[in-house]
Design a protein around this motif. Structure first.
Motif, PDB file in Angstrom:
ATOM      1  N   GLY A 400       0.812  -1.213   0.000  1.00  0.00           N
ATOM      2  CA  GLY A 400       0.000   0.000   0.000  1.00  0.00           C
ATOM      3  C   GLY A 400       0.847   1.265   0.000  1.00  0.00           C
ATOM      4  O   GLY A 400       0.491   2.268  -0.638  1.00  0.00           O
ATOM      5  N   LEU A 401       1.981   1.230   0.699  1.00  0.00           N
ATOM      6  CA  LEU A 401       2.918   2.358   0.645  1.00  0.00           C
ATOM      7  C   LEU A 401       3.392   2.594  -0.785  1.00  0.00           C
ATOM      8  O   LEU A 401       3.415   3.736  -1.270  1.00  0.00           O
ATOM      9  CB  LEU A 401       4.132   2.078   1.535  1.00  0.00           C
ATOM     10  N   LEU A 402       3.781   1.516  -1.474  1.00  0.00           N
ATOM     11  CA  LEU A 402       4.261   1.660  -2.845  1.00  0.00           C
ATOM     12  C   LEU A 402       3.174   2.206  -3.761  1.00  0.00           C
ATOM     13  O   LEU A 402       3.446   3.022  -4.656  1.00  0.00           O
ATOM     14  CB  LEU A 402       4.743   0.309  -3.372  1.00  0.00           C
ATOM     15  N   ILE A 403       1.924   1.775  -3.550  1.00  0.00           N
ATOM     16  CA  ILE A 403       0.826   2.297  -4.370  1.00  0.00           C
ATOM     17  C   ILE A 403       0.661   3.791  -4.145  1.00  0.00           C
ATOM     18  O   ILE A 403       0.480   4.569  -5.097  1.00  0.00           O
ATOM     19  CB  ILE A 403      -0.482   1.537  -4.043  1.00  0.00           C
ATOM     20  N   ALA A 404       0.717   4.208  -2.881  1.00  0.00           N
ATOM     21  CA  ALA A 404       0.592   5.642  -2.593  1.00  0.00           C
ATOM     22  C   ALA A 404       1.729   6.437  -3.208  1.00  0.00           C
ATOM     23  O   ALA A 404       1.522   7.518  -3.779  1.00  0.00           O
ATOM     24  CB  ALA A 404       0.557   5.858  -1.074  1.00  0.00           C
ATOM     25  N   PHE A 405       2.939   5.904  -3.127  1.00  0.00           N
ATOM     26  CA  PHE A 405       4.087   6.608  -3.706  1.00  0.00           C
ATOM     27  C   PHE A 405       3.998   6.666  -5.227  1.00  0.00           C
ATOM     28  O   PHE A 405       4.319   7.684  -5.836  1.00  0.00           O
ATOM     29  CB  PHE A 405       5.387   5.908  -3.293  1.00  0.00           C
ATOM     30  N   ALA A 406       3.562   5.562  -5.851  1.00  0.00           N
ATOM     31  CA  ALA A 406       3.452   5.545  -7.313  1.00  0.00           C
ATOM     32  C   ALA A 406       2.385   6.511  -7.792  1.00  0.00           C
ATOM     33  O   ALA A 406       2.535   7.149  -8.840  1.00  0.00           O
ATOM     34  CB  ALA A 406       3.141   4.127  -7.791  1.00  0.00           C
ATOM     35  N   ARG A 407       1.308   6.633  -7.054  1.00  0.00           N
ATOM     36  CA  ARG A 407       0.237   7.557  -7.466  1.00  0.00           C
ATOM     37  C   ARG A 407       0.633   9.013  -7.271  1.00  0.00           C
ATOM     38  O   ARG A 407       0.119   9.894  -7.958  1.00  0.00           O
ATOM     39  CB  ARG A 407      -1.025   7.246  -6.664  1.00  0.00           C
ATOM     40  N   ASP A 408       1.556   9.257  -6.359  1.00  0.00           N
ATOM     41  CA  ASP A 408       1.959  10.635  -6.071  1.00  0.00           C
ATOM     42  C   ASP A 408       3.096  11.133  -6.949  1.00  0.00           C
ATOM     43  O   ASP A 408       3.551  12.265  -6.768  1.00  0.00           O
ATOM     44  CB  ASP A 408       2.366  10.778  -4.596  1.00  0.00           C
ATOM     45  N   GLU A 409       3.590  10.310  -7.875  1.00  0.00           N
ATOM     46  CA  GLU A 409       4.565  10.820  -8.830  1.00  0.00           C
ATOM     47  C   GLU A 409       3.940  11.961  -9.632  1.00  0.00           C
ATOM     48  O   GLU A 409       2.760  11.892  -9.992  1.00  0.00           O
ATOM     49  CB  GLU A 409       4.997   9.710  -9.802  1.00  0.00           C
ATOM     50  N   PRO A 410       4.694  13.038  -9.919  1.00  0.00           N
ATOM     51  CA  PRO A 410       4.089  14.169 -10.647  1.00  0.00           C
ATOM     52  C   PRO A 410       3.443  13.749 -11.963  1.00  0.00           C
ATOM     53  O   PRO A 410       2.313  14.150 -12.265  1.00  0.00           O
ATOM     54  CB  PRO A 410       5.285  15.110 -10.872  1.00  0.00           C
ATOM     55  N   ALA A 411       4.142  12.933 -12.766  1.00  0.00           N
ATOM     56  CA  ALA A 411       3.574  12.523 -14.051  1.00  0.00           C
ATOM     57  C   ALA A 411       2.360  11.627 -13.856  1.00  0.00           C
ATOM     58  O   ALA A 411       1.356  11.758 -14.569  1.00  0.00           O
ATOM     59  CB  ALA A 411       4.634  11.807 -14.874  1.00  0.00           C
ATOM     60  N   ALA A 412       2.425  10.704 -12.892  1.00  0.00           N
ATOM     61  CA  ALA A 412       1.291   9.819 -12.640  1.00  0.00           C
ATOM     62  C   ALA A 412       0.101  10.599 -12.095  1.00  0.00           C
ATOM     63  O   ALA A 412      -1.051  10.346 -12.468  1.00  0.00           O
ATOM     64  CB  ALA A 412       1.699   8.723 -11.651  1.00  0.00           C
ATOM     65  N   ARG A 413       0.359  11.568 -11.219  1.00  0.00           N
ATOM     66  CA  ARG A 413      -0.735  12.381 -10.680  1.00  0.00           C
ATOM     67  C   ARG A 413      -1.414  13.185 -11.780  1.00  0.00           C
ATOM     68  O   ARG A 413      -2.646  13.305 -11.825  1.00  0.00           O
ATOM     69  CB  ARG A 413      -0.193  13.303  -9.585  1.00  0.00           C
ATOM     70  N   ALA A 414      -0.614  13.742 -12.706  1.00  0.00           N
ATOM     71  CA  ALA A 414      -1.193  14.492 -13.820  1.00  0.00           C
ATOM     72  C   ALA A 414      -2.015  13.581 -14.731  1.00  0.00           C
ATOM     73  O   ALA A 414      -3.099  13.956 -15.197  1.00  0.00           O
ATOM     74  CB  ALA A 414      -0.084  15.180 -14.618  1.00  0.00           C
ATOM     75  N   ALA A 415      -1.514  12.355 -14.980  1.00  0.00           N
ATOM     76  CA  ALA A 415      -2.241  11.423 -15.839  1.00  0.00           C
ATOM     77  C   ALA A 415      -3.556  10.996 -15.192  1.00  0.00           C
ATOM     78  O   ALA A 415      -4.587  10.887 -15.864  1.00  0.00           O
ATOM     79  CB  ALA A 415      -1.374  10.211 -16.137  1.00  0.00           C
ATOM     80  N   LEU A 416      -3.528  10.734 -13.880  1.00  0.00           N
ATOM     81  CA  LEU A 416      -4.759  10.359 -13.187  1.00  0.00           C
ATOM     82  C   LEU A 416      -5.761  11.506 -13.172  1.00  0.00           C
ATOM     83  O   LEU A 416      -6.967  11.295 -13.338  1.00  0.00           O
ATOM     84  CB  LEU A 416      -4.440   9.919 -11.754  1.00  0.00           C
ATOM     85  N   THR A 417      -5.272  12.733 -12.980  1.00  0.00           N
ATOM     86  CA  THR A 417      -6.169  13.893 -12.992  1.00  0.00           C
ATOM     87  C   THR A 417      -6.821  14.067 -14.356  1.00  0.00           C
ATOM     88  O   THR A 417      -8.028  14.326 -14.468  1.00  0.00           O
ATOM     89  CB  THR A 417      -5.393  15.163 -12.619  1.00  0.00           C
ATOM     90  N   ALA A 418      -6.018  13.920 -15.423  1.00  0.00           N
ATOM     91  CA  ALA A 418      -6.571  14.030 -16.769  1.00  0.00           C
ATOM     92  C   ALA A 418      -7.574  12.919 -17.049  1.00  0.00           C
ATOM     93  O   ALA A 418      -8.597  13.135 -17.704  1.00  0.00           O
ATOM     94  CB  ALA A 418      -5.442  13.998 -17.787  1.00  0.00           C
ATOM     95  N   ARG A 419      -7.303  11.716 -16.541  1.00  0.00           N
ATOM     96  CA  ARG A 419      -8.220  10.597 -16.776  1.00  0.00           C
ATOM     97  C   ARG A 419      -9.533  10.814 -16.038  1.00  0.00           C
ATOM     98  O   ARG A 419     -10.609  10.521 -16.571  1.00  0.00           O
ATOM     99  CB  ARG A 419      -7.561   9.302 -16.325  1.00  0.00           C
ATOM    100  N   LEU A 420      -9.462  11.343 -14.821  1.00  0.00           N
ATOM    101  CA  LEU A 420     -10.688  11.626 -14.084  1.00  0.00           C
ATOM    102  C   LEU A 420     -11.481  12.749 -14.734  1.00  0.00           C
ATOM    103  O   LEU A 420     -12.708  12.771 -14.690  1.00  0.00           O
ATOM    104  CB  LEU A 420     -10.348  11.988 -12.633  1.00  0.00           C
ATOM    105  N   ALA A 421     -10.775  13.712 -15.353  1.00  0.00           N
ATOM    106  CA  ALA A 421     -11.475  14.809 -16.026  1.00  0.00           C
ATOM    107  C   ALA A 421     -12.242  14.317 -17.244  1.00  0.00           C
ATOM    108  O   ALA A 421     -13.278  14.887 -17.608  1.00  0.00           O
ATOM    109  CB  ALA A 421     -10.478  15.881 -16.441  1.00  0.00           C
ATOM    110  N   ARG A 422     -11.749  13.242 -17.896  1.00  0.00           N
ATOM    111  CA  ARG A 422     -12.443  12.688 -19.055  1.00  0.00           C
ATOM    112  C   ARG A 422     -13.491  11.663 -18.674  1.00  0.00           C
ATOM    113  O   ARG A 422     -14.212  11.163 -19.536  1.00  0.00           O
ATOM    114  CB  ARG A 422     -11.440  12.017 -19.996  1.00  0.00           C
TER     115      ARG A 422
END
Length: 450
Positions: A400-422
């Motif tokens: 779970g720590l690794l998942i949180a860290f992977a999601r908080d990467e700047p590029a990953a966070r931007a990709a997730l934000t863009a995906r949620l916007a669509r």
């Protein structure tokens, strides 16, 4: 004299205009093996690749582990006078609790993880001390590393010591890096090495050599991430090697395990029985195995078929295909953890992700190496796969720590934000977007052109 009629001039052959070569269309992907490799590389380098690998690989390992625990433990349960699904039900309960811990850890911010470091370390030291008190500590297979919780439930504090060491050391090294102190060798070693040796000493009092090896691997991994110079790294490695040699030399049981590396015969007194029958199980599996539940070694021939040697039963029942699948999942998890540690700018995230990855990969290598006869039997379970709630719970929290860290990467966070916007709202698709098609989702132009 008649004038000769002039021959009509033959028409010149028309000059052939070379065919126009169309330039490659912008964005067209090359075909053939090169195109496949290019597309695979692009997909592998996407921002969310590590996130999905860390999310998917441990889940598949855990689910396959539940299946194999059920298959490998039925005979053991019947021999103990228990229901065939006894060990499976306990493992399923631990997996459900571990899933909750994984979800909790993946949703916690980094500052909360850092806040857990010191309380978790203090609690682990306290529990490791309780293990050595007569009447509280419980001995299993000659090692006193357990505390009874009542009924059939027991807890092994040394498993939580791994998580405590990773979080505490990551917080410590991150603070020192912020203050530019890691350029001095004394700040690299103190208090990291003394606290690690304290945990190692408490664990070794119970005779658990396997967990001490994993903690030592975590220490080396953290020192390497902190940029320890080669001479310092070699010095700590030399001291650990000498200490390990002394501990092995002074124990006849550990010496016998060392002598079983590569053994093909049980030897005098059947001291290599477990190692040899693990090889027998793998050898009889063939390419695709004898079938789920059809193992012969679990009928009393192979000790600990659902814990330390569950990988051997997997090879016997699922064959080479099954064991390679497990190895591929661990390799994917290891790659994703290294990628998260290498791409972050947060020192705590780098050290914590590197420590967790070192912990899981080192434990997997030690377990699988022992089953293959390449390493001595250390008595450590295969992470997320073997039976044992005490090992499963902290490992799932670490994932779970690794998942949180992977999601908080700047590029990953931007990709997730863009995906949620669509993402469509209330199940309604965005206007002009084609669904139910194998083609890429592109918006239609007003003129109807593609």
């Amino acid at each position: 004299m008649t004038a000769r009629s002039a021959k009509p001039a033959s028409p010149r052959p028309a000059r052939r205009t070379p065919a126009k070569v169309r330039p490659p269309r912008a964005g067209r992907r090359p075909a053939g093996p090169q195109g496949f490799l290019t597309r695979a590389k692009r997909a592998w380098d996407r921002p969310l690749t590590a996130y999905y690998l860390i999310l998917g690989a441990p889940l598949l390992i855990t689910v396959l582990g539940l299946v194999m625990v059920y298959s490998a433990s039925q005979i053991k349960a019947l021999q103990s006078g228990l229901a065939p699904s006894y060990f499976f039900r306990k493992q399923l309960l631990a997996a459900a609790i571990g899933g909750g811990l994984l979800l909790l850890a993946s949703r916690m911010p980094v500052r909360r993880h850092r806040a857990l470091a010191y309380p978790l370390l203090a609690g682990s030291v306290f529990l490791l001390g309780l293990v050595q008190i007569p009447g509280i500590g419980v001995s299993v297979n000659g090692n006193q590393n357990w505390i009874s919780l009542g009924g059939p439930f027991q807890v092994q504090p040394s498993e939580f010591g791994k998580l405590a060491l990773v979080l505490w050391a990551a917080d410590l090294l991150a603070r020192k890096e912020d203050k530019k102190l890691l350029t001095q060798w004394k700040h690299l070693l103190v208090p990291l090495t003394p606290v690690t040796f304290l945990l190692l000493g408490l664990i070794m009092l119970g005779g658990d050599m396997g967990t001490t090896i994993i903690l030592t691997a975590i220490l080396f991994g953290l020192l390497w991430l902190a940029g320890a110079p080669t001479r310092l790294f070699a010095g700590v490695l030399g001291a650990a090697t000498v200490l390990s040699a002394l501990l092995i030399k002074t124990s006849a049981h550990r010496m016998s395990r060392l002598a079983c590396i590569g053994a093909t015969d049980p030897g005098p007194g059947d001291q290599c029985w477990q190692a040899v029958h693990g090889i027998y199980a793998l050898a009889s599996g063939g390419l695709f195995g004898s079938g789920l539940g059809a193992s012969m070694e679990k009928w009393g021939e192979l000790p600990e078929p659902h814990t330390d040697f569950i990988f051997a039963i997997t090879g016997e029942e699922l064959g080479l295909a099954g064991t390679l699948s497990v190895l591929a999942l661990f390799a994917a998890l290891g790659y994703a953890g290294i990628r998260v540690a290498g791409r972050t700018e947060d020192p705590f995230v780098r050290y914590a992700a590197g420590g967790v990855t070192t912990w899981i990969m080192a434990q997997a290598v030690i377990n699988i190496g022992a089953v293959l006869g390449l390493l001595p039997i250390a008595g450590v379970p295969l992470p997320l796969f073997s039976y044992g709630g005490s090992a499963l719970l902290p490992t799932m929290f670490a994932v779970g720590l690794l998942i949180a860290f992977a999601r908080d990467e700047p590029a990953a966070r931007a990709a997730l934000t863009a995906r949620l916007a669509r993402k469509p709202v209330s199940g309604r698709k965005p206007a002009g977007v084609r669904w139910k098609t194998m083609r890429r989702r592109v918006k239609r132009r007003p003129s109807g052109e593609r």
